[in-house]
Design a protein around this motif. Structure first.
Motif, PDB file in Angstrom:
ATOM      1  N   ALA A  60       0.825  -1.208   0.000  1.00  0.00           N
ATOM      2  CA  ALA A  60       0.000   0.000   0.000  1.00  0.00           C
ATOM      3  C   ALA A  60       0.861   1.260   0.000  1.00  0.00           C
ATOM      4  CB  ALA A  60      -0.912   0.006   1.223  1.00  0.00           C
ATOM      5  N   ARG A  61       2.058   1.166   0.556  1.00  0.00           N
ATOM      6  CA  ARG A  61       2.933   2.346   0.656  1.00  0.00           C
ATOM      7  C   ARG A  61       3.809   2.515  -0.575  1.00  0.00           C
ATOM      8  NH1 ARG A  61       8.042   2.676   2.874  1.00  0.00           N
ATOM      9  NH2 ARG A  61       7.847   0.589   3.763  1.00  0.00           N
ATOM     10  N   THR A  62       4.299   1.409  -1.149  1.00  0.00           N
ATOM     11  CA  THR A  62       5.290   1.517  -2.218  1.00  0.00           C
ATOM     12  C   THR A  62       4.812   0.993  -3.563  1.00  0.00           C
ATOM     13  OG1 THR A  62       6.287  -0.662  -1.835  1.00  0.00           O
ATOM     14  CG2 THR A  62       7.084   1.175  -0.477  1.00  0.00           C
ATOM     15  N   GLY A  63       3.700   0.223  -3.582  1.00  0.00           N
ATOM     16  CA  GLY A  63       3.350  -0.465  -4.811  1.00  0.00           C
ATOM     17  C   GLY A  63       4.164  -1.741  -4.918  1.00  0.00           C
ATOM     18  N   PRO A  64       4.229  -2.341  -6.113  1.00  0.00           N
ATOM     19  CA  PRO A  64       4.902  -3.636  -6.251  1.00  0.00           C
ATOM     20  C   PRO A  64       6.419  -3.592  -6.152  1.00  0.00           C
ATOM     21  CG  PRO A  64       4.089  -2.873  -8.364  1.00  0.00           C
ATOM     22  CD  PRO A  64       3.563  -1.929  -7.355  1.00  0.00           C
ATOM     23  N   PHE A  65       6.999  -2.385  -6.161  1.00  0.00           N
ATOM     24  CA  PHE A  65       8.457  -2.284  -6.084  1.00  0.00           C
ATOM     25  C   PHE A  65       8.852  -1.330  -4.961  1.00  0.00           C
ATOM     26  CE2 PHE A  65       7.731  -3.602 -10.484  1.00  0.00           C
ATOM     27  CZ  PHE A  65       8.541  -4.737 -10.526  1.00  0.00           C
ATOM     28  N   ALA A  66       9.595  -1.868  -4.000  1.00  0.00           N
ATOM     29  CA  ALA A  66       9.999  -1.076  -2.836  1.00  0.00           C
ATOM     30  C   ALA A  66      11.513  -0.919  -2.809  1.00  0.00           C
ATOM     31  CB  ALA A  66       9.546  -1.750  -1.542  1.00  0.00           C
ATOM     32  N   PRO A  67      12.022   0.227  -2.368  1.00  0.00           N
ATOM     33  CA  PRO A  67      13.465   0.364  -2.180  1.00  0.00           C
ATOM     34  C   PRO A  67      13.976  -0.716  -1.232  1.00  0.00           C
ATOM     35  CG  PRO A  67      12.377   2.494  -1.970  1.00  0.00           C
ATOM     36  CD  PRO A  67      11.290   1.456  -2.027  1.00  0.00           C
ATOM     37  N   ARG A  68      15.159  -1.213  -1.494  1.00  0.00           N
ATOM     38  CA  ARG A  68      15.712  -2.246  -0.627  1.00  0.00           C
ATOM     39  C   ARG A  68      16.130  -1.675   0.720  1.00  0.00           C
ATOM     40  NH1 ARG A  68      20.482  -4.548  -3.250  1.00  0.00           N
ATOM     41  NH2 ARG A  68      18.949  -5.563  -4.602  1.00  0.00           N
TER      42      ARG A  68
END
Length: 574
Positions: A60-68
């Motif tokens: 919900a916060r980043t979508g399907p790709f989040a910073p590592r």
């Protein structure tokens, strides 16, 4: 990324990598300092974590790709929504240059999410097909295979591509069958994630043997009540309406069965989960039975440990106060001055800073659920979010400050008696009734306080606690603050509770004092002295607890009218 050698090195990293991180690391390790700018698009592309929809909070916060990695003001890679157009254009070139499944899946998906390029839908289809290829690639890590299948299903749904969705469901079902039939080890997370996907697709698209697969999963993992609940939840999701209630009851009974094993704390936790489940699915009778079983667990079976620490309290300031009163004032003056001392934890900013420091120093404590238990093993509060942990820590820090003040209050009251004389009942009645408190309540408070010096602590507590509430209610009424609520429909009217009265004093009373009174008297997370006494949970009140009640009553007796307000009737809370 124009340098041919960089492209070749990226191909080599993709060929050897068994997950996204391995590809990014292998490529980044080959990049020289003067190549960092040119390599950044590829490093970013393979540096993201794939976050499928089952990880709801992060997704919900980043979508399907989040910073590592995320720091306070930066992240690696930068959030996908902030990636500049120049890097997106480079991703288009890489997508067109690299036919490898890992490259097609990652780059095509990124372009789809950012809706970049002439036909991002074509990139998304290529990504979904590549994900399905990765899911059947032995080199790829198992959970990354599961994530690939999950993401392929998500993309097929977003594209409304029935053929692609069918292919993804087939791969998902095949993987689940293999995992349940011949698992290399017990790893329930793999088949259960896949079965969740299969139960989430439209009924007409589910595999014919889904019921059999779920039964197999329950047989293999049903010894764990958490896993059993997950499988039974999926069975309920696909079951006919007439069968759902029986499956729900089976879920609840599974927790009840699990509660028969393990120590008291584990039994209580399992019964609590069953009770919550029963309440949520409309089984109130079963919820009541489980609550009775939980509260019947003997204290010795709970195996609670007492954590204690000795601290040294300085009475220097208290003794100086007593001497000053004895040398220059009389007993009533000393008691009035004592009532104005404090409150404990008076500095709100300092208290908030302490809680923030605890959160920073002990971050792991915020990652686990924290439960506060009361009498009869009752769950008083459960902290899962940062805000809830803050609430518990603030209440407990304030409660500890009150408990540290407790022996000091005893020292002052006993010292004033020793230096001057034992307070007379009439003296106390005059003292309590000097401002807003009416004579009847002042006399009752005086009776309670006099019992302190007579050594009758239970009698003192049971007179002081209810009459303190009466003093607050009658003082509030004289100040023009609403103290009653009107009936609404079937809900009767009546007087406001002490907690509601103290809440209504916000903005009219020093905030540190108001919060002190709330914690001392009515906060279930704090000392909660009034409620514990009124509900018969305090046992024999201690000398220190009675001293705290006298201190609070002396403070309330100092209230006087400043801004009268006409109304004494409040609308009941919604």
């Amino acid at each position: 990324m124009s340098a041919p050698s960089l492209l070749d090195r990226l191909r080599a990293a993709i060929a050897t990598g068994d997950d996204w991180y391995a590809i990014e690391r292998a490529f980044s390790d080959t990049v020289e300092d003067d190549e960092i700018g040119a390599a950044r698009p590829a490093v970013f592309a393979f540096g993201y974590m794939l976050v499928t929809e089952h990880r709801e909070e992060i997704h919900a916060r980043t979508g399907p790709f989040a910073p590592r990695i995320e720091w306070e003001h930066s992240a690696f890679p930068q959030p996908l929504a902030d990636v500049p157009i120049e890097i997106l254009d480079e991703w288009v070139d890489l997508f067109e240059s690299l036919p490898e499944p890992a490259a097609q899946a990652r780059l095509g998906d990124l372009l789809w999410v950012r809706r970049h390029g002439d036909r991002p839908d074509i990139a998304a289809r290529a990504a979904a097909e590549a994900y399905l290829t990765l899911a059947t690639t032995p080199q790829w890590q198992t959970m990354d295979q599961v994530d690939s299948i999950t993401r392929a299903i998500e993309l097929a749904k977003q594209l409304s591509d029935d053929e692609l969705l069918g292919d993804a469901i087939d791969v998902c079902a095949g993987f689940a069958r293999t995992e349940l039939a011949d698992p290399p080890e017990r790893r329930p997370g793999v088949p259960l994630r896949l079965l969740e996907q299969l139960t989430s697709v439209p009924a007409g698209r589910r595999p014919d043997d889904l019921t059999v697969l779920l039964a197999s999963a329950l047989h293999q993992f049903g010894d764990d009540p958490f896993l059993a609940e997950s499988v039974l939840e999926m069975q309920a999701q696909i079951a006919p309406p007439d069968d759902k209630a029986a499956i729900r009851r089976r879920q609840i009974e599974r927790w009840r069965e699990a509660a028969q094993h393990g120590d008291g704390l584990l039994r209580r936790a399992h019964l609590q989960r069953g009770q919550e489940l029963a309440a949520s699915v409309g089984e109130p009778e079963l919820a009541s039975q489980l609550a009775e079983e939980a509260q019947s667990i003997p204290p010795e079976e709970m195996e609670m440990k007492v954590a204690s620490r000795e601290i040294e309290i300085s009475y220097e300031a208290a003794d100086a106060f007593i001497d000053a009163v004895a040398d220059r004032h009389d007993l009533p003056t000393g008691l009035i001055a004592f009532g104005l001392q404090g409150p404990p934890a008076a500095n709100l900013d300092e208290l908030n800073a302490t809680v923030a420091d605890l959160a920073q120093r002990f971050p792991m404590s915020r990652l686990v659920t924290r439960q506060l238990l009361g009498e009869f093993n009752a769950l008083v509060f459960e902290a899962t979010t940062s805000e809830q942990h803050d609430r518990v820590d603030l209440a407990q820090q304030r409660a500890w400050a009150i408990m540290l003040f407790e022996p000091i209050a005893v020292r002052v009251l006993d010292g004033l008696e020793a230096k001057l004389h034992r307070p007379l009942r009439d003296e106390l009645a005059t003292l309590f009734g000097r401002n807003l408190i009416d004579d009847e309540t002042a006399n009752a408070l005086a009776d309670g306080a006099a019992r302190y010096w007579a050594g009758d602590m239970p009698g003192a507590a049971h007179l002081l606690a209810p009459n303190f509430e009466a003093a607050v209610r009658k003082s509030a009424a004289r100040l023009g603050i609403p103290v009653i609520k009107l009936p609404r429909g079937e809900t009767p009217g009546g007087v406001l509770t002490l907690g509601a009265l103290l809440s209504s004093l916000e903005g009219r009373l020093d905030e540190a004092w108001r919060r002190h009174l709330v914690n001392l008297l009515v906060d279930p997370l704090g000392v909660n002295l009034r409620n514990r006494i009124a509900h018969g949970l305090a046992g024999g009140a201690s000398r220190g607890e009675v001293a705290l009640l006298i201190h609070a009553a002396l403070f309330v007796s100092s209230w006087d009218i400043t801004e009268p307000v006409p109304s004494q009737t409040a609308e009941p809370p919604a």
